[in-house]
Design an enzyme around this catalytic site. Structure first.
Site, PDB file in Angstrom:
ATOM      1  N   GLU A 169      -4.158   1.571  -7.466  1.00 17.45           N
ATOM      2  CA  GLU A 169      -4.527   2.695  -6.600  1.00 17.45           C
ATOM      3  C   GLU A 169      -3.613   3.884  -6.883  1.00 17.45           C
ATOM      4  O   GLU A 169      -2.497   3.952  -6.347  1.00 17.45           O
ATOM      5  CB  GLU A 169      -4.358   2.300  -5.128  1.00 17.45           C
ATOM      6  CG  GLU A 169      -5.273   1.206  -4.660  1.00 17.45           C
ATOM      7  CD  GLU A 169      -5.592   1.345  -3.165  1.00 17.45           C
ATOM      8  OE1 GLU A 169      -6.769   1.364  -2.829  1.00 17.45           O
ATOM      9  OE2 GLU A 169      -4.653   1.458  -2.365  1.00 17.45           O
ATOM     10  N   HIS A 220       0.851  -1.195   0.000  1.00 18.73           N
ATOM     11  CA  HIS A 220       0.000   0.000   0.000  1.00 18.73           C
ATOM     12  C   HIS A 220       0.888   1.247   0.000  1.00 18.73           C
ATOM     13  O   HIS A 220       1.917   1.272   0.685  1.00 18.73           O
ATOM     14  CB  HIS A 220      -0.923  -0.011   1.227  1.00 18.73           C
ATOM     15  CG  HIS A 220      -1.999   1.017   1.127  1.00 18.73           C
ATOM     16  ND1 HIS A 220      -1.758   2.350   1.362  1.00 18.73           N
ATOM     17  CD2 HIS A 220      -3.307   0.918   0.782  1.00 18.73           C
ATOM     18  CE1 HIS A 220      -2.890   3.034   1.166  1.00 18.73           C
ATOM     19  NE2 HIS A 220      -3.843   2.184   0.818  1.00 18.73           N
TER      20      HIS A 220
HETATM   21  P1  PGA Z   1      -9.705   5.657   0.072  1.00 14.66           P
HETATM   22  O1  PGA Z   1      -8.491   4.671   0.361  1.00 14.66           O
HETATM   23  O2  PGA Z   1     -10.833   4.838  -0.490  1.00 14.66           O
HETATM   24  O3  PGA Z   1     -10.024   6.263   1.400  1.00 14.66           O
HETATM   25  O4  PGA Z   1      -9.219   6.668  -0.921  1.00 14.66           O
HETATM   26  C1  PGA Z   1      -8.242   3.586  -0.470  1.00 14.66           C
HETATM   27  C2  PGA Z   1      -7.010   2.862   0.017  1.00 14.66           C
HETATM   28  O5  PGA Z   1      -6.113   3.508   0.576  1.00 14.66           O
HETATM   29  O6  PGA Z   1      -6.903   1.634  -0.139  1.00 14.66           O
END
Ligand code: PGA
Length: 240
Positions: A155, A85
């Site tokens: 992401e 992440h």
């Molecule tokens: P968010 O976070 O949906 O709050 O933008 C997603 C993540 O960090 O996996």
């Protein structure tokens, strides 16, 4: 195929929030919804039969105060772990090599890694998204054998927690690009691809139209049961 919904609840909730969430969600326990709570709350979710994932892990041989190892989760019915992440890459300097080690150990232990990849705003503005994604994927998945279970979460770092998301067309193109890298460079053709970053009950209606996506990784919006249920119900309407 049904879309997978993963809630990454980070360190947002207190025990009071968790209890409210669990009560509100009790009729929505199903195999396509996986929750990654704070470690301290995991037993509450397991007791309610939720599919549970960890937000991070260290290698199985590491003795390390404050961490959780693969050996510890094996017998607990925790079958998913988020790795790479961006908050961990940034705050704890995790690099692709560290991440590759975790992915390999997880796959060898038959636990599903949810590997996060994504570009920063600066990289996006420099048109480096594809280069960055390729590097992250190739390095993090080095020597990983074809494994149907691996999940990739695209992401974009600039979309996490900001309320911003890429254009639907951009996500379509990028998920195709990721699929191409997985198939042609890594021989991992059966890997599932999710989108994550500011998914909410409003934008889910357009995001769910992206057929190439196998689901969503949801942060903040997974911590409020009302909001999370709206997202789940919206996706359910589309599931074949
Ligand atoms: P968010 O976070 O949906 O709050 O933008 C997603 C993540 O960090 O996996």
């Amino acid at each position: 195929m049904k879309k997978i919904i993963i809630g990454n609840q980070k360190n947002y909730m207190t025990i009071k929030d968790v209890k409210i969430f669990l009560e509100a969600m009790k009729n929505n326990v199903n195999e396509n919804i996986i929750i990654c709570p704070s470690n301290i709350y995991i037993p509450y979710y397991l007791k309610r039969n939720f599919k549970v994932g960890l937000q991070n892990i260290v290698g199985s041989d590491t003795t390390c105060t404050g961490e959780i190892t693969i050996n510890q989760i094996k017998d607990l019915n925790i079958n998913y772990v988020i790795v790479g992440h961006s908050e961990r890459r940034i705050n704890f300097n995790e690099n692709d090599e560290d991440i590759n080690e975790k992915v390999q150990e997880l796959v060898n232990s038959d636990i599903v890694p949810i590997l996060c990849v994504g570009e920063t705003l600066e990289e996006k503005n420099n048109f480096e998204t594809n280069i960055v994604l390729k590097k992250q994927l190739v390095n993090s998945l080095k020597e990983v054998k074809n494994n149907k279970k691996i999940i990739i979460a695209y992401e974009p770092v600039w979309a996490i927690g900001t309320g911003l998301i890429p254009e639907v067309e951009e996500i379509k193109e990028i998920s195709k690009y990721i699929q191409n890298i997985l198939t042609n460079y890594l021989n991992l053709s059966e890997t599932r691809i999710l989108y994550g970053g500011s998914v909410n009950s409003k934008n889910i209606n357009e995001l769910k139209q992206i057929d190439d996506l196998d689901g969503f990784l949801i942060g903040k919006s997974s911590t409020n049961s009302e909001e999370f249920l709206k997202i789940i119900n919206s996706i359910k309407m589309n599931d074949k």
